[in-house]
Design an enzyme around this catalytic site. Structure first.
Site, PDB file in Angstrom:
ATOM      1  N   LYS A 181       0.860  -1.188   0.000  1.00  0.00           N
ATOM      2  CA  LYS A 181       0.000   0.000   0.000  1.00  0.00           C
ATOM      3  C   LYS A 181       0.896   1.238   0.000  1.00  0.00           C
ATOM      4  O   LYS A 181       1.417   1.652   1.035  1.00  0.00           O
ATOM      5  CB  LYS A 181      -0.890  -0.071   1.255  1.00  0.00           C
ATOM      6  CG  LYS A 181      -1.497   1.229   1.706  1.00  0.00           C
ATOM      7  CD  LYS A 181      -2.663   1.651   0.868  1.00  0.00           C
ATOM      8  CE  LYS A 181      -3.149   3.030   1.268  1.00  0.00           C
ATOM      9  NZ  LYS A 181      -2.302   4.132   0.753  1.00  0.00           N
ATOM     10  N   GLY A 234       6.572   6.157   8.003  1.00  0.00           N
ATOM     11  CA  GLY A 234       5.672   7.316   7.987  1.00  0.00           C
ATOM     12  C   GLY A 234       5.804   8.078   9.288  1.00  0.00           C
ATOM     13  O   GLY A 234       6.838   7.989   9.961  1.00  0.00           O
ATOM     14  N   SER A 235       4.735   8.777   9.647  1.00  0.00           N
ATOM     15  CA  SER A 235       4.831   9.651  10.811  1.00  0.00           C
ATOM     16  C   SER A 235       4.810   8.848  12.111  1.00  0.00           C
ATOM     17  O   SER A 235       4.281   7.732  12.163  1.00  0.00           O
ATOM     18  CB  SER A 235       3.655  10.635  10.813  1.00  0.00           C
ATOM     19  OG  SER A 235       2.462   9.927  11.088  1.00  0.00           O
ATOM     20  N   GLY A 239       2.534   5.657  13.101  1.00  0.00           N
ATOM     21  CA  GLY A 239       3.296   4.465  13.482  1.00  0.00           C
ATOM     22  C   GLY A 239       2.933   3.980  14.876  1.00  0.00           C
ATOM     23  O   GLY A 239       2.781   2.776  15.111  1.00  0.00           O
ATOM     24  N   GLU A 256       9.353   2.737  10.819  1.00  0.00           N
ATOM     25  CA  GLU A 256      10.424   3.715  10.637  1.00  0.00           C
ATOM     26  C   GLU A 256       9.726   5.063  10.586  1.00  0.00           C
ATOM     27  O   GLU A 256       8.916   5.297   9.696  1.00  0.00           O
ATOM     28  CB  GLU A 256      11.159   3.378   9.328  1.00  0.00           C
ATOM     29  CG  GLU A 256      12.618   3.750   9.376  1.00  0.00           C
ATOM     30  CD  GLU A 256      12.829   5.214   9.152  1.00  0.00           C
ATOM     31  OE1 GLU A 256      13.077   5.918  10.153  1.00  0.00           O
ATOM     32  OE2 GLU A 256      12.721   5.673   8.020  1.00  0.00           O
ATOM     33  N   CYS A 290      13.398  11.824   6.105  1.00  0.00           N
ATOM     34  CA  CYS A 290      13.451  11.628   7.560  1.00  0.00           C
ATOM     35  C   CYS A 290      14.859  11.742   8.090  1.00  0.00           C
ATOM     36  O   CYS A 290      15.056  11.958   9.275  1.00  0.00           O
ATOM     37  CB  CYS A 290      12.790  10.326   7.965  1.00  0.00           C
ATOM     38  SG  CYS A 290      13.624   8.918   7.325  1.00  0.00           S
ATOM     39  N   GLN A 336       1.386  19.384   3.086  1.00  0.00           N
ATOM     40  CA  GLN A 336       2.746  19.645   3.530  1.00  0.00           C
ATOM     41  C   GLN A 336       3.026  21.148   3.528  1.00  0.00           C
ATOM     42  O   GLN A 336       3.637  21.677   4.437  1.00  0.00           O
ATOM     43  CB  GLN A 336       3.737  18.976   2.569  1.00  0.00           C
ATOM     44  CG  GLN A 336       4.000  17.548   2.865  1.00  0.00           C
ATOM     45  CD  GLN A 336       4.589  17.383   4.248  1.00  0.00           C
ATOM     46  OE1 GLN A 336       3.931  16.837   5.129  1.00  0.00           O
ATOM     47  NE2 GLN A 336       5.786  17.871   4.466  1.00  0.00           N
ATOM     48  N   GLU A 390       8.819  17.529  14.392  1.00  0.00           N
ATOM     49  CA  GLU A 390       9.293  17.298  13.026  1.00  0.00           C
ATOM     50  C   GLU A 390       8.494  18.166  12.055  1.00  0.00           C
ATOM     51  O   GLU A 390       7.271  18.103  12.024  1.00  0.00           O
ATOM     52  CB  GLU A 390       9.122  15.821  12.644  1.00  0.00           C
ATOM     53  CG  GLU A 390       9.704  15.533  11.279  1.00  0.00           C
ATOM     54  CD  GLU A 390       9.613  14.059  10.884  1.00  0.00           C
ATOM     55  OE1 GLU A 390       8.522  13.478  11.008  1.00  0.00           O
ATOM     56  OE2 GLU A 390      10.640  13.521  10.428  1.00  0.00           O
TER      57      GLU A 390
HETATM   58  C1  UN1 Z   1      17.298   8.925   3.168  1.00  0.00           C
HETATM   59  O1  UN1 Z   1      17.195   9.929   3.815  1.00  0.00           O
HETATM   60  O2  UN1 Z   1      18.166   8.792   2.326  1.00  0.00           O
HETATM   61  O3  UN1 Z   1      11.168   8.442   5.060  1.00  0.00           O
HETATM   62  C2  UN1 Z   1      16.356   7.825   3.338  1.00  0.00           C
HETATM   63  C3  UN1 Z   1      12.364   8.702   5.028  1.00  0.00           C
HETATM   64  C4  UN1 Z   1      13.311   7.623   5.441  1.00  0.00           C
HETATM   65  C5  UN1 Z   1      14.245   7.258   4.370  1.00  0.00           C
HETATM   66  C6  UN1 Z   1      15.298   8.242   4.260  1.00  0.00           C
HETATM   67  N1  UN1 Z   1      12.596   6.464   5.807  1.00  0.00           N
HETATM   68  O4  UN1 Z   1      12.745   9.796   4.688  1.00  0.00           O
END
Ligand code: UN1
Length: 492
Positions: A181, A234-235, A239, A256, A290, A336, A390
């Protein structure tokens, strides 16, 4: 709709080896963030019935894929690698069109996807267990790996190709079937990736794609008893919710999530190097990453010269359509855009000093897209919201510190712990920093960005739960360890 012009044959869901329309007949428009009036494609929007069919198809295909020898599973991934390399520029363009990042950044993303697919394919001939002496005579004790079964892969919009690739390739090499998804605003790279897997010979049902706005479909998968594992990026907000929901059916979960990554610049650093890397990591990819740098903590005595250089470097960065070789593309969506502008307002209201930028760009050349100037706040207090939350945009907050330990304290004083970096020429300070900083990824004299695909990727605290992504850690997540004891004594 014009998706074929973009090198995509299907605007549909992919379930059980067929490209199908959604049961409810719903679809939605995908637009270019650099030209909001430009509809790139009309894409099918999955509902719960479609998610159910996708899970059922994956369940049916899972056993056959699990019993396919891992080196044969690897052959499919090698073929995907080959096809993706041939379509390198098509993929890169598509990423820029739907996400907005500059073409060089998009190319970097395609290369990263290739790397991870190649790396995961290699795991097909490793996938090691171990043997160890048993405490009993005439007994062999060893471990082996088994897939989880059906896994859900839920991915964000900011890396529409690489994040799916780095979840799917290890999931597949470990023998799992997938329901995928992707984020609703960037489904086109996901569709093209799925087409590539199909063309490479992945058996029907092993990979299923459900596109569309996701809340109900996402919830449905997270609660579904036939899904054994979820890999989510995601956020932190979503998460955390997903993690608790998934516990009810005892799923294995890997989340993540967010970051508030800090760079420490000590006065003995190579300033030119530090300035270049902070500007790149804060404003490249429009800060929508991220691992972007969102805080920089500078030793007092170096602050003025650092800021002078940083502002100059930032002024030199060009903002524009990612296809026109600029440094900073548009932000990816209206949502955003509003969120980032709101945070810029919050920073001003909190009393931080707006040193550079802060404006939405409205001049004629920017009028079709969602553009925000690279923005630098100084005199930021660690307690301010812009110092803690963030923002996920081109906004950098600057702090001054007395010394290394003060800097580490400021760096650690957030809920996140994803990536971090220090610029110093003192090796002792570098090692003290590595010991003391609370982050899953630590860099010395290098930007907070990215990572290599054969090394673990992920963070601590609110940045991540579950085993890390990529490297052999990914295999740990996407497989179960089975411990086998074989008694060959014949009962004597
Ligand atoms: C990167 O910064 O090269 O959602 C990868 C994101 C991370 C992946 C970053 N999970 O930005």
């Amino acid at each position: 709709m014009p998706a074929k012009n973009l090198g995509i044959e299907n605007n549909n869901l992919y379930i059980g080896g067929e490209w199908v329309d959604s049961t409810g007949g719903d679809s939605y428009e995908v637009r270019n963030p650099a030209h909001r009036h430009q509809v790139l494609a009309e894409v099918q929007s999955a509902g719960i019935e479609d998610a159910e069919s996708a899970i059922a198809a994956a369940k049916e295909a899972a056993a056959g894929w699990a019993s396919t020898p891992a080196p044969q599973r690897a052959d499919v991934l090698y073929r995907v690698h080959e096809l993706m390399r041939e379509r390198f520029e098509e993929f890169a363009r598509l990423i820029t069109l739907e996400e907005g990042k500059s073409l060089p950044d998009a190319r970097g993303e395609v290369q990263r996807s290739l790397n991870i697919i190649q790396y995961a394919a290699g795991e097909g001939r490793r996938m090691f267990g171990y043997t160890t002496p048993s405490e009993s005579r005439d007994t062999v004790a060893y471990t082996l790996r088994r897939p989880l079964g059906v896994v859900a892969v839920i991915t964000p919009w900011n890396f529409p190709l690489a994040i799916p690739a780095w979840k799917m390739a290890p999931a597949l090499i470990c023998g799992n079937a997938i329901v995928f998804k992707p984020a609703s605003s960037t489904p086109l790279s996901a569709i093209k990736l799925t087409e590539t897997f199909v063309e490479a010979g992945l058996p029907p049902g092993v990979l299923n794609l459900v596109t569309g706005p996701g809340r109900s479909v996402g919830d449905y998968m997270v609660n579904h008893p036939d899904i054994a594992g979820i890999s989510f990026t995601g956020s932190t907000e979503i998460g955390a919710k997903l993690y608790s929901q998934a516990a009810a059916t005892l799923k294995k979960v890997q989340c993540e999530m967010g970051g508030k990554n800090a760079v420490i610049v000590l006065s003995d650093a190579d300033m030119e190097q530090a300035i270049g890397s902070v500007a790149l990591a804060a404003f490249g990819s429009t800060g929508q990453r991220c691992t972007a740098t969102s805080r920089v903590i500078v030793e007092e005595s170096a602050l003025d010269s650092f800021l002078e250089g940083l502002v100059e470097r930032t002024r030199g960065m060009t903002v524009g359509d990612g296809l026109d070789s600029c440094d900073v593309g548009p932000v990816a969506s209206e949502g955003q855009f509003e969120k980032i502008m709101e945070y810029i307002g919050i920073g001003q209201a909190e009393g931080a000093n707006l040193l550079h930028g802060g404006r939405a760009l409205t001049e004629p050349e920017f009028s079709e897209g969602l553009y925000i100037e690279p923005t630098i706040f100084t005199e930021v207090d660690p307690g301010m919201r812009i110092a803690q939350e963030e923002i996920f945009g081109p906004v950098l907050t600057v702090f001054s510190c007395r010394d290394l330990s003060d800097a580490i304290e400021i760096s650690n004083d957030v809920q996140f712990g994803l990536s971090s970096s220090i610029y110093t020429s003192d090796v002792r300070k570098a090692f003290r920093y590595i010991e003391g900083v609370d982050a899953g990824m630590v860099h010395v004299n290098a930007p907070t960005l990215g990572g290599e695909v054969h090394l673990p990727f992920g963070g601590s605290k609110a940045s991540g739960v579950g085993p890390r992504e990529q490297g052999t850690e990914a295999v740990n997540f996407f497989s179960e360890v089975v411990t086998a004891y074989v008694d060959y004594s014949g009962g004597t």
